[in-house]
Design a protein around this motif. Structure first.
Motif, PDB file in Angstrom:
ATOM      1  N   SER A 256       1.243  -1.313  -0.290  1.00 31.71           N
ATOM      2  CA  SER A 256       0.001  -0.108  -0.240  1.00 31.71           C
ATOM      3  C   SER A 256       1.104   1.381  -0.095  1.00 31.71           C
ATOM      4  CB  SER A 256      -0.973  -0.434   0.465  1.00 31.71           C
ATOM      5  OG  SER A 256      -1.614  -0.914   1.347  1.00 31.71           O
ATOM      6  N   TYR A 257       0.555   2.207  -0.120  1.00 29.66           N
ATOM      7  CA  TYR A 257       1.110   3.652  -0.207  1.00 29.66           C
ATOM      8  C   TYR A 257       0.284   4.706   0.730  1.00 29.66           C
ATOM      9  CZ  TYR A 257       2.780   2.025  -4.941  1.00 29.66           C
ATOM     10  OH  TYR A 257       4.188   0.755  -5.415  1.00 29.66           O
ATOM     11  N   ILE A 258       1.240   5.214   1.782  1.00 29.55           N
ATOM     12  CA  ILE A 258       0.677   6.440   2.498  1.00 29.55           C
ATOM     13  C   ILE A 258       1.484   7.640   2.117  1.00 29.55           C
ATOM     14  CG2 ILE A 258      -0.395   4.839   3.811  1.00 29.55           C
ATOM     15  CD1 ILE A 258       2.393   5.445   5.830  1.00 29.55           C
TER      16      ILE A 258
ATOM     17  N   GLU B 277       5.999  12.703  -0.272  1.00 26.62           N
ATOM     18  CA  GLU B 277       5.936  11.948  -1.264  1.00 26.62           C
ATOM     19  C   GLU B 277       5.404  10.995  -0.605  1.00 26.62           C
ATOM     20  OE1 GLU B 277       6.695  12.829  -4.060  1.00 26.62           O
ATOM     21  OE2 GLU B 277       7.704  14.494  -3.734  1.00 26.62           O
ATOM     22  N   TYR B 278       4.711   9.559  -1.766  1.00 25.25           N
ATOM     23  CA  TYR B 278       4.168   8.282  -1.406  1.00 25.25           C
ATOM     24  C   TYR B 278       4.954   7.894  -1.190  1.00 25.25           C
ATOM     25  CZ  TYR B 278      -0.888   9.995  -2.938  1.00 25.25           C
ATOM     26  OH  TYR B 278      -1.890  10.983  -2.557  1.00 25.25           O
ATOM     27  N   LEU B 279       4.638   6.940   0.007  1.00 20.00           N
ATOM     28  CA  LEU B 279       5.964   5.590   0.591  1.00 20.00           C
ATOM     29  C   LEU B 279       5.073   4.000   1.202  1.00 20.00           C
ATOM     30  CD1 LEU B 279       6.898   7.733   3.811  1.00 20.00           C
ATOM     31  CD2 LEU B 279       8.810   7.937   1.846  1.00 20.00           C
ATOM     32  N   GLN B 280       5.578   3.483   0.233  1.00 16.84           N
ATOM     33  CA  GLN B 280       5.231   1.802   0.007  1.00 16.84           C
ATOM     34  C   GLN B 280       5.742   1.343   0.644  1.00 16.84           C
ATOM     35  OE1 GLN B 280       6.595  -0.151  -3.357  1.00 16.84           O
ATOM     36  NE2 GLN B 280       5.685  -1.539  -3.291  1.00 16.84           N
ATOM     37  N   VAL B 281       4.600   0.736   1.764  1.00 20.92           N
ATOM     38  CA  VAL B 281       4.217   0.444   3.147  1.00 20.92           C
ATOM     39  C   VAL B 281       3.699  -1.124   3.083  1.00 20.92           C
ATOM     40  CG1 VAL B 281       4.588   2.391   3.967  1.00 20.92           C
ATOM     41  CG2 VAL B 281       2.532   1.220   4.070  1.00 20.92           C
TER      42      VAL B 281
ATOM     43  N   PRO C 118      -4.939  -1.282   4.786  1.00 22.82           N
ATOM     44  CA  PRO C 118      -5.608  -2.103   4.638  1.00 22.82           C
ATOM     45  C   PRO C 118      -4.509  -2.403   3.019  1.00 22.82           C
ATOM     46  CG  PRO C 118      -7.095  -0.609   4.759  1.00 22.82           C
ATOM     47  CD  PRO C 118      -5.947   0.251   4.770  1.00 22.82           C
ATOM     48  N   ASP C 119      -4.691  -3.381   2.823  1.00 24.03           N
ATOM     49  CA  ASP C 119      -3.766  -4.000   1.324  1.00 24.03           C
ATOM     50  C   ASP C 119      -4.439  -3.889   0.115  1.00 24.03           C
ATOM     51  OD1 ASP C 119      -2.166  -6.264   0.599  1.00 24.03           O
ATOM     52  OD2 ASP C 119      -3.637  -7.305  -0.129  1.00 24.03           O
ATOM     53  N   ARG C 120      -3.490  -3.350  -0.922  1.00 22.37           N
ATOM     54  CA  ARG C 120      -3.881  -2.905  -1.935  1.00 22.37           C
ATOM     55  C   ARG C 120      -4.537  -1.136  -2.272  1.00 22.37           C
ATOM     56  NH1 ARG C 120      -5.392  -7.204  -6.321  1.00 22.37           N
ATOM     57  NH2 ARG C 120      -4.772  -5.251  -7.894  1.00 22.37           N
ATOM     58  N   SER C 121      -3.955  -0.021  -1.030  1.00 19.51           N
ATOM     59  CA  SER C 121      -4.999   0.625  -0.700  1.00 19.51           C
ATOM     60  C   SER C 121      -3.748   2.193  -0.349  1.00 19.51           C
ATOM     61  CB  SER C 121      -5.355   1.197   0.961  1.00 19.51           C
ATOM     62  OG  SER C 121      -4.381   0.332   1.795  1.00 19.51           O
ATOM     63  N   ILE C 122      -4.210   3.411  -0.987  1.00 22.48           N
ATOM     64  CA  ILE C 122      -3.376   4.278  -1.180  1.00 22.48           C
ATOM     65  C   ILE C 122      -4.156   5.309   0.129  1.00 22.48           C
ATOM     66  CG2 ILE C 122      -2.612   6.283  -2.259  1.00 22.48           C
ATOM     67  CD1 ILE C 122      -3.185   4.743  -4.620  1.00 22.48           C
ATOM     68  N   PHE C 123      -3.156   5.765   0.638  1.00 22.39           N
ATOM     69  CA  PHE C 123      -4.212   7.087   2.401  1.00 22.39           C
ATOM     70  C   PHE C 123      -2.932   7.967   1.980  1.00 22.39           C
ATOM     71  CE2 PHE C 123      -5.679   2.830   3.518  1.00 22.39           C
ATOM     72  CZ  PHE C 123      -7.252   3.684   4.120  1.00 22.39           C
ATOM     73  N   THR C 124      -3.669   9.470   2.144  1.00 26.71           N
ATOM     74  CA  THR C 124      -3.361  10.706   2.798  1.00 26.71           C
ATOM     75  C   THR C 124      -3.780  10.433   4.493  1.00 26.71           C
ATOM     76  OG1 THR C 124      -3.096  11.527   0.989  1.00 26.71           O
ATOM     77  CG2 THR C 124      -3.142  13.862   3.078  1.00 26.71           C
ATOM     78  N   VAL C 125      -2.492  10.752   5.448  1.00 26.45           N
ATOM     79  CA  VAL C 125      -2.544  10.983   6.706  1.00 26.45           C
ATOM     80  C   VAL C 125      -2.046  11.965   7.110  1.00 26.45           C
ATOM     81  CG1 VAL C 125      -1.533   9.518   8.625  1.00 26.45           C
ATOM     82  CG2 VAL C 125      -1.737   8.166   6.941  1.00 26.45           C
ATOM     83  N   ALA C 126      -3.207  12.834   7.860  1.00 21.66           N
ATOM     84  CA  ALA C 126      -3.112  14.280   7.997  1.00 21.66           C
ATOM     85  C   ALA C 126      -3.624  14.129   9.310  1.00 21.66           C
ATOM     86  CB  ALA C 126      -4.724  14.996   7.220  1.00 21.66           C
ATOM     87  N   ALA C 127      -2.015  15.342   9.957  1.00 19.73           N
ATOM     88  CA  ALA C 127      -2.096  16.200  11.410  1.00 19.73           C
ATOM     89  C   ALA C 127      -3.061  16.814  10.816  1.00 19.73           C
ATOM     90  CB  ALA C 127      -0.835  16.364  11.638  1.00 19.73           C
ATOM     91  N   LYS C 128      -4.462  16.960  12.640  1.00 17.78           N
ATOM     92  CA  LYS C 128      -4.913  18.231  11.880  1.00 17.78           C
ATOM     93  C   LYS C 128      -5.836  19.156  13.430  1.00 17.78           C
ATOM     94  CE  LYS C 128      -8.178  15.141  13.503  1.00 17.78           C
ATOM     95  NZ  LYS C 128      -9.161  15.182  14.801  1.00 17.78           N
ATOM     96  N   GLY C 129      -6.279  19.723  13.154  1.00 14.80           N
ATOM     97  CA  GLY C 129      -6.312  20.080  14.432  1.00 14.80           C
ATOM     98  C   GLY C 129      -5.509  21.233  15.341  1.00 14.80           C
ATOM     99  N   ARG C 130      -5.755  22.389  15.745  1.00 14.88           N
ATOM    100  CA  ARG C 130      -5.038  22.700  17.105  1.00 14.88           C
ATOM    101  C   ARG C 130      -3.811  22.137  17.410  1.00 14.88           C
ATOM    102  NH1 ARG C 130      -6.343  28.147  16.887  1.00 14.88           N
ATOM    103  NH2 ARG C 130      -8.804  28.785  16.298  1.00 14.88           N
TER     104      ARG C 130
END
Length: 200
Positions: free
Chosen positions: A3-5, A37-41, A68-80
């Motif tokens: 997957s990629y994040i 960048e997107y990182l393969q994990v 999950p398997d074979r997924s692409i995600f952006t993980v956003a740090a959000k909020g104050r």
């Protein structure tokens, strides 16, 4: 299967950060408004810890996420910083109608009201999106646009963003970051999504 994040720093008052997944660095010195960048994990469960850059004590985020398997995600740090957290934004694989673009909106401004994302003529692309809301993709023609964020259900424009150019046959997400009436100001980030070019 892999997957990629990628990681987005969208916490308006947080310092630059280092991000670790299961004690492996995903990002170092990532500053506000920036993406990795997107990182393969490998798919699986990850302990995600976020520290002020250059430190490894007292993480500002310490949580577990499932990739999950074979997924692409952006993980956003959000909020104050006082209530910082993570929002996982799936870059869902799919197809773009030939010659068109798919675009969606993610609301990451912690003090902004629910918003409509519109064109200057009032055409609504996305309506009544709350903080942390992730819309579905909408298909529009490629080209250069002025995008506006309006207080939901009104003509009150809280952000006007000209000269947003979108190329055909791609996926984009417009991320609203920053603060209304405060510093850093409300802004729109419109990166290319990984599902435009990553095959999983």
């Amino acid at each position: 299967m892999s997957s990629y994040i990628r990681v987005l720093h969208a916490s308006p008052d947080a310092p630059a950060v280092d991000v670790y997944a299961n004690n492996t660095a995903l990002a170092r010195n990532l500053s506000y408004r920036n993406f990795t960048e997107y990182l393969q994990v490998p798919a699986g469960t990850y302990n995600l810890r976020v520290f002020p850059a250059g430190t490894m004590t007292n993480p500002v985020i310490d949580t577990t996420i499932e990739i999950p398997d074979r997924s692409i995600f952006t993980v956003a740090a959000k909020g104050r910083l006082a209530d910082i957290g993570l929002l996982l934004v799936p870059d869902t694989p799919g197809t773009v109608p030939q010659g068109m673009i798919n675009i969606r909106f993610v609301h990451l401004s912690p003090n902004a009201p629910n918003v409509d994302i519109t064109l200057p003529d009032g055409t609504i692309l996305f309506s009544n999106v709350p903080y942390q809301g992730i819309t579905e993709y909408s298909t529009i023609s490629p080209g250069t646009y002025t995008l506006q964020a309006r207080e939901a259900g009104t003509n009150n424009i809280i952000l006007n963003v000209p000269n947003q150019t979108f190329a055909p046959n791609r996926f984009y997400t417009a991320y609203a970051v920053g603060l209304v009436g405060e510093t850093p100001p409300l802004q729109l980030l419109t990166p290319l999504d990984g599902n435009s070019y990553i095959r999983v």
